[in-house]
Every structure is written in structure tokens, then in C-alpha cells.
Write a protein that holds these residues in place. Structure first.
Motif, PDB file in Angstrom:
ATOM      1  N   ARG A  98      17.537  43.531  88.996  1.00 42.17           N
ATOM      2  CA  ARG A  98      18.141  42.922  87.813  1.00 42.17           C
ATOM      3  C   ARG A  98      18.159  43.891  86.636  1.00 42.17           C
ATOM      4  O   ARG A  98      18.999  43.787  85.747  1.00 42.17           O
ATOM      5  CB  ARG A  98      17.391  41.649  87.444  1.00 42.17           C
ATOM      6  N   TYR A  99      17.213  44.805  86.611  1.00 43.19           N
ATOM      7  CA  TYR A  99      17.148  45.783  85.528  1.00 43.19           C
ATOM      8  C   TYR A  99      16.927  47.169  86.129  1.00 43.19           C
ATOM      9  O   TYR A  99      16.283  47.329  87.162  1.00 43.19           O
ATOM     10  CB  TYR A  99      15.993  45.473  84.568  1.00 43.19           C
ATOM     11  N   ALA A 100      17.489  48.158  85.438  1.00 39.61           N
ATOM     12  CA  ALA A 100      17.194  49.552  85.742  1.00 39.61           C
ATOM     13  C   ALA A 100      16.514  50.149  84.512  1.00 39.61           C
ATOM     14  O   ALA A 100      16.666  49.653  83.396  1.00 39.61           O
ATOM     15  CB  ALA A 100      18.464  50.312  86.089  1.00 39.61           C
ATOM     16  N   TYR A 101      15.759  51.213  84.733  1.00 34.72           N
ATOM     17  CA  TYR A 101      14.975  51.807  83.660  1.00 34.72           C
ATOM     18  C   TYR A 101      15.437  53.243  83.452  1.00 34.72           C
ATOM     19  O   TYR A 101      15.544  54.022  84.409  1.00 34.72           O
ATOM     20  CB  TYR A 101      13.490  51.720  83.996  1.00 34.72           C
ATOM     21  N   VAL A 102      15.733  53.546  82.212  1.00 33.73           N
ATOM     22  CA  VAL A 102      16.336  54.826  81.867  1.00 33.73           C
ATOM     23  C   VAL A 102      15.267  55.736  81.268  1.00 33.73           C
ATOM     24  O   VAL A 102      14.610  55.371  80.282  1.00 33.73           O
ATOM     25  CB  VAL A 102      17.498  54.634  80.870  1.00 33.73           C
ATOM     26  N   CYS A 103      15.093  56.888  81.876  1.00 32.07           N
ATOM     27  CA  CYS A 103      14.066  57.834  81.439  1.00 32.07           C
ATOM     28  C   CYS A 103      14.697  59.201  81.192  1.00 32.07           C
ATOM     29  O   CYS A 103      15.696  59.573  81.826  1.00 32.07           O
ATOM     30  CB  CYS A 103      12.979  57.983  82.498  1.00 32.07           C
ATOM     31  N   ASP A 104      14.095  59.952  80.267  1.00 33.06           N
ATOM     32  CA  ASP A 104      14.571  61.314  80.051  1.00 33.06           C
ATOM     33  C   ASP A 104      14.025  62.215  81.154  1.00 33.06           C
ATOM     34  O   ASP A 104      13.375  61.752  82.095  1.00 33.06           O
ATOM     35  CB  ASP A 104      14.191  61.806  78.650  1.00 33.06           C
ATOM     36  N   HIS A 105      14.258  63.489  81.021  1.00 30.41           N
ATOM     37  CA  HIS A 105      13.884  64.402  82.107  1.00 30.41           C
ATOM     38  C   HIS A 105      12.386  64.655  82.161  1.00 30.41           C
ATOM     39  O   HIS A 105      11.901  65.318  83.089  1.00 30.41           O
ATOM     40  CB  HIS A 105      14.658  65.717  81.949  1.00 30.41           C
TER      41      HIS A 105
END
Length: 475
Positions: free
Chosen positions: A192-199
Motif C-alpha cells: 500500500r505504501y512505498a518508502y523513498v530514501c536517498d542514496h
């Protein structure tokens, strides 16, 4: 296990209620499971287990001896065996895994969700866990070690590692391609959700997956994600997590370390499960079950030793109450009717004290009272005790007069119950706070202390007052 059992979907009737080929489901499913284990036919085992509810699967497997349990788990494929293990309480699940060869155990553990892997491995001995971890793929073994390093009652110990993780510069087309490429892997994830992370793996946003439906394929996730999402540290304790989920209607929250790096996802159901388990553990401790959990499938001597460790101490404590009766033996012999009311005084006072203990334990768990607030809690309990003690004392006094026809007997038992109720609620309210303040477990020690003191005081009040009024009581 961290995730609650799936809901039962088959209603059971008396006797043999359903038929799958030649396999019948009865109200004693472990007998049929034993027979099928001895036959060693994997298809019959799978067919039979598929007809059982989750509860009956756990019941049937827990009733098998170790040899038959091993036969069942070895004959099933790893995924079905993992489903069966997941239906068991944690202690029984660990025992079942421990009885298997490392290769078989590792194959089953690999099919469990990451949080359940950590639970099972954490309940094994260091040698057993190491043997299984050595067989697991390196990445999964490292993840299991990471989760097992956390305590069960903090966010890190409850989180799962299965999640959708993307970078902010990815486009919607990139995400769709990634989902298609790894569909088999992601099929068991909560998507239902995705999680956005930097490098650097630092959490920068949360992406509701429905946001991908009506946007251009070239849109970047940085344009669609929710920035500055609420997250919790991996060391956040259970009480704070309960408060968070009570205040918000989240299904889950991301878990980060002190540097903001995403470590996992904490689901609401995991917090609810741990809250229930903590309450059950406190209840068992309050009843003298040392260790916080006991199942009748555990070894006999272990169960006996755990119970005796509490019961033997209780004998010593109760000698004090017996000493009070021995001291007033002549009074008791002169007014034998007092013996009728001694257990009533003891029991009623104990009930009042246990109510006070329950309220203090609840307020401590919710953070509504601090261990230092002894006087405030004592005063609150005394005000209730004055009212309840007066009412209960009056009622038992009436019973004594009806029983013996002597008003002075009613006065003795009524005043004794009133006074002992005040003592009981005072001890029940204050002792958990004092124990907590000095680092002891209030769930374990409050009960024995309350029982001993209320018995001693109750007997002393009854027999002491009777001694003062002995000439009025002896007709």
C-alpha cells in the motif's frame, strides 16, 4: 509470533465435519495427523492440514510427540511448514524448529516473515540459532541477526524488513518496471505504501501506491511522495508506540535509526500483538507463573520448578499469618465463631487489594502515574477504601449478627474488615510503584506481598479486637 493468526474460515461441527478425499477432520485432529505422519505421504498431509482451521493446525501439531512433529515438518514443503510453524505460540514454534536438522530448519525459517524469523531464532539456544544462520543465505542471515539484536518490546524488535524502497529520482515508469521484474518477491509484501530514501538510505518520503495510477509515467517520485513523514526510532519502547497508534489511524510507520536511515516498517498489528502479549505476561506473573509464559507442552520438571519457585516463597510468607493465629489461640478457642469469619475478612480484603494493584499496574503501563507519586496514589486509594470498607464492614457485621446473635461479634468482624480494607488498598496501590521505583517487577512481587500482609493484618484485627471484647463475646 509478531503477526496474529489468520482468521479461521472453516466452521467445525461435532464429530467428522468435512471430507477431503479419504481424509476426515475430527475433533481430535492430532490423531489423524499422527497417522498421516507415519504414512509419510506429503499430499495427504497437505490435504488434511488444508481442511483444518489455523487454530486446529496449531492444536494438532502441539499434541504430537517430537518424532511425529519432525516427520510432519520434513514431509511438507518449506512454505507449508512455515505456515504451520507460524500458527504456533512462540515457545512451541522454537521447540519445533529446534527439533529439526539445520538444513530443514533453515529452509522453513527462510519462508517466515523477517520479524517472525527473529522471534524464532531468538528463542533458540545460541548454538541452535548459529547452526541455522550458517545455512541461510548471507543477506537473510545478517537481517535476522540484526532483528534478533533488538528487544521484543521496542520498534526494532517488532518491525519487518519486507518493504518497497525506491529513490526520489526514480520515475513512475521505473517503479512499474521494478514491480513487474520482481513480482514474485513483492507478492508477499504490504504494497500500500512505498518508502523513498536517498542514496544514503535516509528516509525522505512516503509514497501511497495509489498515487501512481493517474500520473504521467515520467513523473518523479520526489514530486508525488509525502515529505517529512512521521517515523519512529528503532529503540522506541512499546508504551510510546501504543500511544502513537492510539493517536493516529496509521496501518504502519517507518522505523529509522538515529541517523535517519530507514531500517524497517512497523505495522499496527505487531504493536497490538505485543501489547496483548505484555498484558498476558503480567497476568501470568501476578499468578505466580515465573518466566511469564507456561504451556502444558513444556517439560514437566521445568513447569514444576517455575511454579515451586513462587509457591515455596509463599509458604514462608504465610507462616507470618499462621503465627498471628497461634498467638491468639486462646481467644479463638473461646469464641469459635471467629473461625467462620477469618477467611471472609482475608478474602474480601485481598480482593480489594487486587483491584488497587490492577489500577496501579494499568496506570504505570500507560504512563499516567510515576513511581515517585506514592502519596498521591495512597490518598486516592484510601478515599475509595473508606467508602468500600464501611459498606463491606456493615454487610459482614449484619451477617455475623444473624449467624451468632451477638452484636459484639458483628462489631468485631465489621471493624476488622473496614480496617483491613484500608490496609489492602493502601498496599495494593502503593507497592507496585515502590517496586517499580527500585527496579523490581511489580507484576511478580505485588501479589505475594499483598496476600501475606492482608492475611496477617486481617487476622490481627479480628483476633485482637475479639481479645479486647472477649468478656462480651463469651456468653
Amino acid at each position: 509470533m509478531k503477526t496474529p493468526n489468520e482468521p479461521d474460515t472453516i466452521e467445525a461441527n461435532d464429530g467428522f465435519d468435512s471430507q477431503a478425499g479419504d481424509v476426515a477432520v475430527s475433533d481430535r485432529p492430532w490423531e489423524e495427523l499422527t497417522r498421516l505422519a507415519e504414512l509419510g505421504d506429503p499430499e495427504s498431509l497437505e490435504e488434511f492440514l488444508s481442511e483444518l482451521t489455523t487454530t486446529d493446525q496449531a492444536l494438532a501439531l502441539s499434541r504430537l510427540d517430537e518424532n511425529h512433529r519432525v516427520q510432519v515438518l520434513e514431509k511438507l514443503d518449506a512454505e507449508d511448514a512455515a505456515d504451520l510453524i507460524a500458527a504456533l505460540p512462540e515457545v512451541q514454534a522454537a521447540d519445533a524448529i529446534a527439533s529439526l536438522e539445520p538444513d530443514t530448519a533453515a529452509a522453513i525459517v527462510q519462508e517466515l516473515p523477517s520479524d517472525e524469523q527473529a522471534d524464532v531464532l531468538g528463542d533458540l539456544s545460541d548454538q541452535q540459532a548459529a547452526a541455522i544462520l550458517n545455512v541461510l543465505p548471507v543477506v537473510e542471515a545478517d537481517a535476522a541477526r540484526q532483528l534478533a539484536s533488538y528487544d521484543d518490546d521496542v520498534a526494532g524488535g517488532m518491525m519487518v524488513l519486507e518493504m518497497l524502497r525506491f529513490t526520489p529520482d526514480m520515475t513512475v515508469a521505473d517503479v512499474i518496471a521494478e514491480l513487474n521484474k520482481n513480482a514474485d518477491i513483492y507478492s508477499d509484501f504490504d504494497v500500500r505504501y512505498a518508502y523513498v530514501c536517498d542514496h544514503d538510505d535516509a528516509l525522505v518520503g512516503v509514497l501511497p501506491m495509489q498515487n501512481l495510477l493517474f500520473v504521467r509515467r515520467g513523473s518523479k517520485l520526489s514530486e508525488l511522495m509525502i515529505t517529512e513523514p512521521i517515523s519512529v526510532l528503532d529503540t522506541t519502547p512499546l508504551d510510546d508506540l501504543i500511544e502513537l497508534f492510539d493517536a493516529h489511524h496509521f496501518l504502519g510507520v517507518p522505523v529509522v535509526d538515529r541517523d535517519g536511515r530507514l531500517k524497517g516498517i512497523l505495522h499496527r498489528e505487531a504493536v497490538n500483538y505485543e501489547e496483548t502479549r505484555a498484558a498476558e505476561s503480567d497476568y501470568l506473573k501476578s499468578q505466580g507463573i515465573v518466566g511469564g509464559e507456561e504451556l502444558r507442552s513444556m517439560p514437566l520438571w521445568l513447569r514444576a520448578r517455575r511454579r515451586l519457585s513462587w509457591l515455596s516463597i509463599n509458604i514462608l510468607l504465610n507462616i507470618g499469618a499462621a503465627a498471628v493465629i497461634a498467638y491468639f489461640q486462646e481467644t479463638l478457642q473461646a469464641v469459635i465463631a471467629l473461625a467462620v469469619f477469618l477467611p471472609i475478612i482475608s478474602d474480601m480484603s485481598g480482593c480489594s487489594g487486587n483491584q488497587a494493584v490492577a489500577v496501579s499496574m494499568r496506570e504505570l503501563s500507560l504512563g499516567l502515574v510515576r513511581p515517585s507519586e506514592v502519596f498521591r496514589v495512597w490518598w486516592k486509594e484510601v478515599t475509595v477504601g473508606l467508602i468500600n470498607g464501611a459498606v463491606l464492614g456493615f454487610l459482614v457485621a449484619i451477617c455475623a449478627v444473624i449467624f451468632d446473635g451477638n452484636g459484639y461479634l458483628g462489631l468485631v468482624v465489621g471493624v476488622a474488615l473496614f480496617a483491613n480494607t484500608l490496609v489492602a488498598v493502601s498496599i495494593g496501590g502503593v507497592v507496585p510503584l515502590v517496586l517499580k521505583r527500585f527496579g523490581f517487577d511489580p507484576a511478580v512481587a505485588s501479589g505475594p506481598l499483598l496476600t501475606t500482609v492482608t492475611d496477617m493484618c486481617g487476622f490481627f484485627f479480628v483476633l485482637g479486637l475479639a481479645t479486647l471484647l472477649l468478656s462480651r463475646l463469651v456468653v
